[in-house]
Design an enzyme around this catalytic site. Structure first.
Site, PDB file in Angstrom:
ATOM      1  N   ARG A 234      23.444  83.440  66.644  1.00  0.00           N
ATOM      2  CA  ARG A 234      23.079  82.252  67.415  1.00  0.00           C
ATOM      3  C   ARG A 234      22.701  81.070  66.530  1.00  0.00           C
ATOM      4  O   ARG A 234      21.801  80.291  66.856  1.00  0.00           O
ATOM      5  CB  ARG A 234      21.936  82.579  68.397  1.00  0.00           C
ATOM      6  CG  ARG A 234      22.232  83.725  69.353  1.00  0.00           C
ATOM      7  CD  ARG A 234      23.449  83.459  70.221  1.00  0.00           C
ATOM      8  NE  ARG A 234      23.785  84.604  71.040  1.00  0.00           N
ATOM      9  CZ  ARG A 234      24.735  85.491  70.741  1.00  0.00           C
ATOM     10  NH1 ARG A 234      25.457  85.354  69.643  1.00  0.00           N
ATOM     11  NH2 ARG A 234      24.988  86.506  71.536  1.00  0.00           N
TER      12      ARG A 234
ATOM     13  N   SER B  42      20.555  83.790  78.574  1.00  0.00           N
ATOM     14  CA  SER B  42      19.555  84.647  77.941  1.00  0.00           C
ATOM     15  C   SER B  42      18.435  83.787  77.375  1.00  0.00           C
ATOM     16  O   SER B  42      18.676  82.873  76.580  1.00  0.00           O
ATOM     17  CB  SER B  42      20.194  85.466  76.819  1.00  0.00           C
ATOM     18  OG  SER B  42      21.174  86.339  77.336  1.00  0.00           O
TER      19      SER B  42
ATOM     20  N   GLU C 261      15.828  81.823  72.795  1.00  0.00           N
ATOM     21  CA  GLU C 261      17.215  81.432  72.544  1.00  0.00           C
ATOM     22  C   GLU C 261      17.508  80.074  73.162  1.00  0.00           C
ATOM     23  O   GLU C 261      18.370  79.333  72.693  1.00  0.00           O
ATOM     24  CB  GLU C 261      18.181  82.482  73.100  1.00  0.00           C
ATOM     25  CG  GLU C 261      19.627  82.206  72.784  1.00  0.00           C
ATOM     26  CD  GLU C 261      20.552  83.364  73.122  1.00  0.00           C
ATOM     27  OE1 GLU C 261      21.695  83.097  73.528  1.00  0.00           O
ATOM     28  OE2 GLU C 261      20.141  84.536  72.961  1.00  0.00           O
TER      29      GLU C 261
END
Length: 310
Positions: free
Chosen positions: A176, A226, A296
């Site tokens: 990420r 998420s 996130e």
């Protein structure tokens, strides 16, 4: 004149579309966020470059917004210029086993184009919301696949307005993360290197992944996907569930009853609600399991500025 006033005059003079005090909640999947003082939608890469240059020269904070599927804007909004460049950066071209897509293109549309041309490798990305640029920026992934697995190169606009290209090995792609999170650059296009496959088999796999998402994720409620990164050796959703936090709520924000890895907007949730909820969950999970959860979701403050990245 104030910098924002000067910037408006320059945008008008160059015919670059913009509006004042645009509610950012209308441009994110979370449906949260106050107004952007200026909200710009350039129609060409030339207008995009001009808008970015004008903001920088006038010292106005500038934020580049994609499809807004992993973004949480402050309740106060953004005090500078928010640029949504999809009109200038939406296109797909297929040649042989490569697909070139503009950064503003919906990622799902790229997956469909690949499938229609019997190209395999992007199936994992079919259900990922957001744009090509966002997927590169976050090295988005699902079901064992990541953007870095199929990406060949990226073109971007550097801070001086020049167009540059980097190969995938130069993009610092990790879990990420990418080089674009630490540079004042604007992603323009992504080139994917895929493999020849069976069109029907590719479609079946795409549909399977989408079915899993619809079965397990709260796609019917506003969220930013998420909420927490996967900690090494565990899964965020499972840790949250084990900690007794399924359905835990702060104001209008709640841990999803369907999937504990998601924070959902139950209606009228604020940024403050989401952040308090995330902090509560992180604290409780750490206390009960020892794992540290990292958000996130990308939180955008009122003065977020692409040109302040280092």
């Amino acid at each position: 004149m104030q910098p924002l006033d000067v910037l408006q005059e320059e945008l008008r003079a160059q015919g670059i579309p913009f509006v004042q005090n645009e509610p950012l909640q209308n441009h994110t999947s979370f449906k949260i966020g106050g107004p952007a003082r200026l909200f710009c939608t350039p129609g060409t890469t030339q207008q995009l470059a001009a808008a970015m240059q004008a903001a920088r020269q006038n010292g106005v904070p500038c934020y580049l917004l994609g499809k807004g599927t992993n973004v949480l804007f402050c309740d106060e909004g953004h005090h500078g210029l928010v640029i949504e460049p999809s009109a200038a950066l939406t296109h797909i071209a297929v040649e042989g086993d490569t697909v070139v897509a503009g950064a503003g293109t919906q990622l799902a549309n790229v997956c469909v184009a690949a499938q229609q041309n019997s190209l395999a490798g992007l199936e994992f990305a079919y259900g990922i919301p957001g744009s090509v640029g966002g997927a590169v920026y976050m090295n988005a992934g699902a079901y064992g696949g990541e953007t870095c697995d199929v990406l060949q190169s990226v073109t971007y606009m550097a801070e001086d307005g020049t167009i540059q290209q980097l190969d995938v090995e130069q993009l610092a792609l990790g879990y990420r993360t990418s080089i674009f999170q630490t540079r004042p650059w604007c992603i323009l296009t992504a080139t994917y290197k895929l493999n020849k496959g069976n069109k029907a088999e590719i479609l079946a796999l795409m549909q399977d992944y989408m079915g899993r998402r619809e079965d397990k994720q709260p796609l019917d409620m506003p969220s930013a996907g998420s909420a927490f990164k996967r900690p090494p050796g565990a899964f965020a959703g499972a840790l949250i569930d084990q900690s007794g936090l399924r359905g835990y709520q702060v104001g209008g924000a709640a841990i999803s009853q369907k999937h504990c890895g998601f924070i959902v907007n139950m209606g009228q949730a604020t940024c403050a609600d989401v952040l308090q909820l995330a902090n509560d969950v992180s604290d409780i999970v750490k206390e009960k399991t020892g794992y540290v959860l990292e958000k996130e979701i990308r939180v955008v403050d009122v003065d977020a500025n692409i040109f302040a990245l280092e």
